[in-house]
Scaffold this motif. Structure first.
Motif, PDB file in Angstrom:
ATOM      1  N   ASP A  87       0.878  -0.924  -0.215  1.00 61.56           N
ATOM      2  CA  ASP A  87       0.083  -0.021   0.214  1.00 61.56           C
ATOM      3  C   ASP A  87       0.709   1.361  -0.253  1.00 61.56           C
ATOM      4  N   PRO A  88       1.484   1.213  -0.607  1.00 61.39           N
ATOM      5  CA  PRO A  88       2.459   2.279  -1.518  1.00 61.39           C
ATOM      6  C   PRO A  88       2.275   3.984  -0.801  1.00 61.39           C
ATOM      7  N   ALA A  89       0.630   4.468  -0.978  1.00 62.54           N
ATOM      8  CA  ALA A  89      -0.416   5.420  -0.686  1.00 62.54           C
ATOM      9  C   ALA A  89       0.088   5.952   1.223  1.00 62.54           C
ATOM     10  N   ASP A  90      -0.046   4.848   1.539  1.00 63.28           N
ATOM     11  CA  ASP A  90      -0.067   4.528   3.452  1.00 63.28           C
ATOM     12  C   ASP A  90       1.611   4.071   3.640  1.00 63.28           C
ATOM     13  N   GLN A  91       1.866   3.892   2.428  1.00 67.15           N
ATOM     14  CA  GLN A  91       3.747   4.510   3.619  1.00 67.15           C
ATOM     15  C   GLN A  91       3.952   5.430   3.305  1.00 67.15           C
ATOM     16  N   LEU A  92       3.596   5.997   2.065  1.00 71.36           N
ATOM     17  CA  LEU A  92       3.866   7.625   1.955  1.00 71.36           C
ATOM     18  C   LEU A  92       3.319   8.373   3.536  1.00 71.36           C
ATOM     19  N   ARG A  93       2.881   7.912   3.462  1.00 72.89           N
ATOM     20  CA  ARG A  93       1.159   8.602   4.496  1.00 72.89           C
ATOM     21  C   ARG A  93       1.982   8.750   5.746  1.00 72.89           C
ATOM     22  N   SER A  94       3.034   7.351   6.694  1.00 69.45           N
ATOM     23  CA  SER A  94       3.107   6.935   7.105  1.00 69.45           C
ATOM     24  C   SER A  94       4.565   7.593   7.946  1.00 69.45           C
ATOM     25  N   ALA A  95       5.566   7.476   6.830  1.00 73.39           N
ATOM     26  CA  ALA A  95       6.679   8.030   6.182  1.00 73.39           C
ATOM     27  C   ALA A  95       6.241   9.975   7.129  1.00 73.39           C
ATOM     28  N   VAL A  96       5.240  10.537   6.601  1.00 77.44           N
ATOM     29  CA  VAL A  96       4.766  12.165   6.752  1.00 77.44           C
ATOM     30  C   VAL A  96       4.924  12.022   8.038  1.00 77.44           C
ATOM     31  N   GLN A  97       4.013  10.591   8.795  1.00 72.22           N
ATOM     32  CA  GLN A  97       3.945  11.233  10.204  1.00 72.22           C
ATOM     33  C   GLN A  97       5.825  10.964  11.147  1.00 72.22           C
ATOM     34  N   ALA A  98       6.129  10.488  10.729  1.00 74.36           N
ATOM     35  CA  ALA A  98       7.573   9.706  11.237  1.00 74.36           C
ATOM     36  C   ALA A  98       8.624  11.508  10.837  1.00 74.36           C
ATOM     37  N   LEU A  99       8.772  12.003  10.068  1.00 75.62           N
ATOM     38  CA  LEU A  99       8.950  12.790   9.642  1.00 75.62           C
ATOM     39  C   LEU A  99       8.534  13.802  10.678  1.00 75.62           C
ATOM     40  N   ALA A 100       7.599  13.901  10.415  1.00 78.99           N
ATOM     41  CA  ALA A 100       7.100  15.536  11.902  1.00 78.99           C
ATOM     42  C   ALA A 100       7.675  15.117  12.798  1.00 78.99           C
ATOM     43  N   GLN A 101       8.525  13.869  13.540  1.00 79.63           N
ATOM     44  CA  GLN A 101       8.453  13.380  14.620  1.00 79.63           C
ATOM     45  C   GLN A 101      10.254  13.090  14.679  1.00 79.63           C
TER      46      GLN A 101
END
Length: 160
Positions: free
Chosen positions: A14-28
């Protein structure tokens, strides 16, 4: 703090979900402030036989040293299931430092500006959503020059 642009890509799990999760991690990320993320773009893989990729670019401001940031990005990749079996293989998540302020970095583990970004529309067009066209790379080229030489071909813009 320096403005850093990070290329994100995925073509597994689920590439789009992978990118959304990465955005959350980058914000931390420590010593960093999340600035924004582009729309997501789908494109064919550069290698035949692989699933289509979903790509985006994120921007952060950070005081992290370049190699410390690289280590943090690789930890995010691992947390999201990244396995490094082959250099150009399919991946759950790929995070690349595209630009790190106005620095020119040539380390064994890190080359900035990212060495192929000038020829990749799936990097340049998302980057253009976050950075001004007048953005100048350390080698003197501007984002507008790179865009003029790299047509919007093979990309499909999708909602994040």
């Amino acid at each position: 703090m320096e403005r850093i642009y990070i290329g994100m890509g995925s073509n597994l799990a689920d590439p789009a979900d992978q990118l959304r999760s990465a955005v959350q991690a980058l914000a931390q990320l420590p010593d960093s402030r999340f600035v924004g993320v582009s729309a997501f773009y789908q494109s064919d893989s550069l290698l035949p036989g692989q699933p289509r990729y979903t790509n985006a670019v994120a921007a952060i401001d950070s005081t992290l040293a370049p190699l410390d940031l690289l280590d943090a990005l690789q930890a995010i990749e691992l947390d999201q299931g990244r396995e490094r079996h082959e250099r150009w293989g399919p991946r759950t998540l790929d995070l690349d430092i595209l630009l790190f302020g106005d620095r020119l970095i040539d380390e064994p583990r890190l080359k900035v500006p990212h060495y192929h970004m000038h020829a990749r529309p799936f990097v340049l067009y998302p980057l253009a959503e976050l950075a001004p066209a007048s953005l100048q790379l350390a080698d003197g080229r501007t984002l507008s020059q790179l865009l003029a030489d790299c047509p919007f071909i093979g990309l499909e813009r999708i909602a994040p």
